[in-house]
Design an enzyme around this catalytic site. Sequence first.
Site, mmCIF file in Angstrom:
data_model
loop_
_atom_site.group_PDB
_atom_site.id
_atom_site.type_symbol
_atom_site.label_atom_id
_atom_site.label_comp_id
_atom_site.label_asym_id
_atom_site.label_seq_id
_atom_site.Cartn_x
_atom_site.Cartn_y
_atom_site.Cartn_z
ATOM 1 N N HIS A 42 1.801 4.631 -2.842
ATOM 2 C CA HIS A 42 1.923 6.077 -2.654
ATOM 3 C C HIS A 42 3.313 6.562 -3.085
ATOM 4 O O HIS A 42 3.447 7.557 -3.803
ATOM 5 C CB HIS A 42 1.721 6.432 -1.178
ATOM 6 C CG HIS A 42 0.331 6.208 -0.667
ATOM 7 N ND1 HIS A 42 -0.788 6.669 -1.321
ATOM 8 C CD2 HIS A 42 -0.117 5.592 0.468
ATOM 9 C CE1 HIS A 42 -1.871 6.341 -0.617
ATOM 10 N NE2 HIS A 42 -1.482 5.680 0.459
ATOM 11 N N HIS A 82 0.834 -1.204 0.000
ATOM 12 C CA HIS A 82 0.000 0.000 0.000
ATOM 13 C C HIS A 82 0.872 1.259 0.000
ATOM 14 O O HIS A 82 0.682 2.164 -0.835
ATOM 15 C CB HIS A 82 -0.906 -0.018 1.237
ATOM 16 C CG HIS A 82 -1.793 1.179 1.364
ATOM 17 N ND1 HIS A 82 -3.099 1.194 0.912
ATOM 18 C CD2 HIS A 82 -1.571 2.409 1.897
ATOM 19 C CE1 HIS A 82 -3.631 2.374 1.152
ATOM 20 N NE2 HIS A 82 -2.726 3.138 1.764
ATOM 21 N N GLU A 83 1.826 1.328 0.916
ATOM 22 C CA GLU A 83 2.674 2.511 1.012
ATOM 23 C C GLU A 83 3.591 2.636 -0.201
ATOM 24 O O GLU A 83 3.900 3.754 -0.636
ATOM 25 C CB GLU A 83 3.498 2.471 2.304
ATOM 26 C CG GLU A 83 2.657 2.514 3.576
ATOM 27 C CD GLU A 83 1.757 3.732 3.660
ATOM 28 O OE1 GLU A 83 2.127 4.791 3.103
ATOM 29 O OE2 GLU A 83 0.679 3.632 4.271
#
Length: 457
Positions: free
Chosen positions: A26, A22-23
């Site tokens: 980003h 997920h990170e």
Amino acid sequence: MGEILFSVASFIVAIGLLIAIHEFGHFWVARRLGFKVLRFSIGFGKPLLRWRGGAPDFTQYWLASVPLGGYVKMLDEREGPVPLDEQRRAFNRRPVPHRIAVLAAGPVFNFLFAIAAYWAMFVVGVPGLKPIVGSVTDQSAAQQAGLRPQDEIVAVGARETQTWEGAILAILDELLADGEIDMTVKSQEGDIRRLRLDVRGREAELTEPDALFVGLGLTPFTPVLPPVLGDLTAGAPAARADLREGDRILSADGDPITSWSDLVAFVRARPNQTVVLDVARAGERLAVELTVGAAREDGMTVGRIGAGVDTEYAQDLARSLSAEQRYGVLVALQRGAAKTWDMSTLTLRMLGRMVTGDVSVKNLSGPIRIAEYAGNSAAAGVSAFFQFLAIVSISLGILNLMPVPLLDGGQIVYQLVEWVKGSPLSERAMLMGQQVGIAVLLLIMSLAFYNDLASLF
């Protein structure tokens, strides 16, 4: 204690991996769109391991002490002064569409991981059981619709159902649509019938954990292994009593034996006892006297006779009931994307119906139950663990897209408002939004923890 530690370790591995993905979403999109990334951290707290990247950003990479989270810290004028030559790379100075893309990238990478996980599973092969009905309860919705024991569910609505897992998801989808579940079933004789189970108004009841089959009035078919002897251990009680491979045990001390589990339970309860077995062999019935042996197991003395199940029959039975989903590389990718879409839409519908009260909030799971699922799936094998990871990854993606401040979805709403009004929201409005977001998350977490504790106690 060993099982608990294994579940906790599996949970940490799963959550750590999915949050890292997920990170990274980003981080990767931010770098591609010209944002300056100051730090990429997996976990919270003090760093256990850290290093610094090269020019032009010299990004800090952290592996922190608390592995249940992570973050990407970008250059932002709202958090401190920014050198004039770096202002164009600050988060608040980048175009709004770019900011939205960065915020959405985390959840998108979760969905992409789910597609990749399902793709890998479908390429290798996903084992499952055919959706064959075992028993049907009198006066139940299943019986009233005409469902019978041994029927195989070949389709629910417009979806073909090769396995029980697929059938359950399709049943839930139909249930949430209008409360009427259309099924196509095939009898043992091969006859095709179309049925409709009417359960309108019972959505909340049927979506409680472990309530679906009971509420519909059916059970999945459970194969029964016959009490036929397979391999015999030389010198063990069964061999000494002149029992032979292929012998079928009809009764023991007058008690009928109808399955292998009946025989195992009878023997285990009678260590060192002499019993009489009624045996069918080559069309004849024999009375065989047998002295049961004994062994220690978990601090208890249990009976043993040194006989195994008829493995050839067991393997044939398993093959007749199994349905492996295996596809080529390209078809598996299509199936993986479709599976991710189906799971995502079903999750969204479940969440929406929870808000309206049509679906039980007992379906919300907290870290205790998720850790239990993680341990069980990891123990079941790589395929089961990948399926668990895919489901949790989809859930993380959906959760983070919810329009709740503090989550990616809430931050996207802030950016859209700024885009429309031409200026950022006031600090007062953002503070109020954060307070609402904290309250909503606390409510969700409290419900999830309550469900976890209720399931335990």
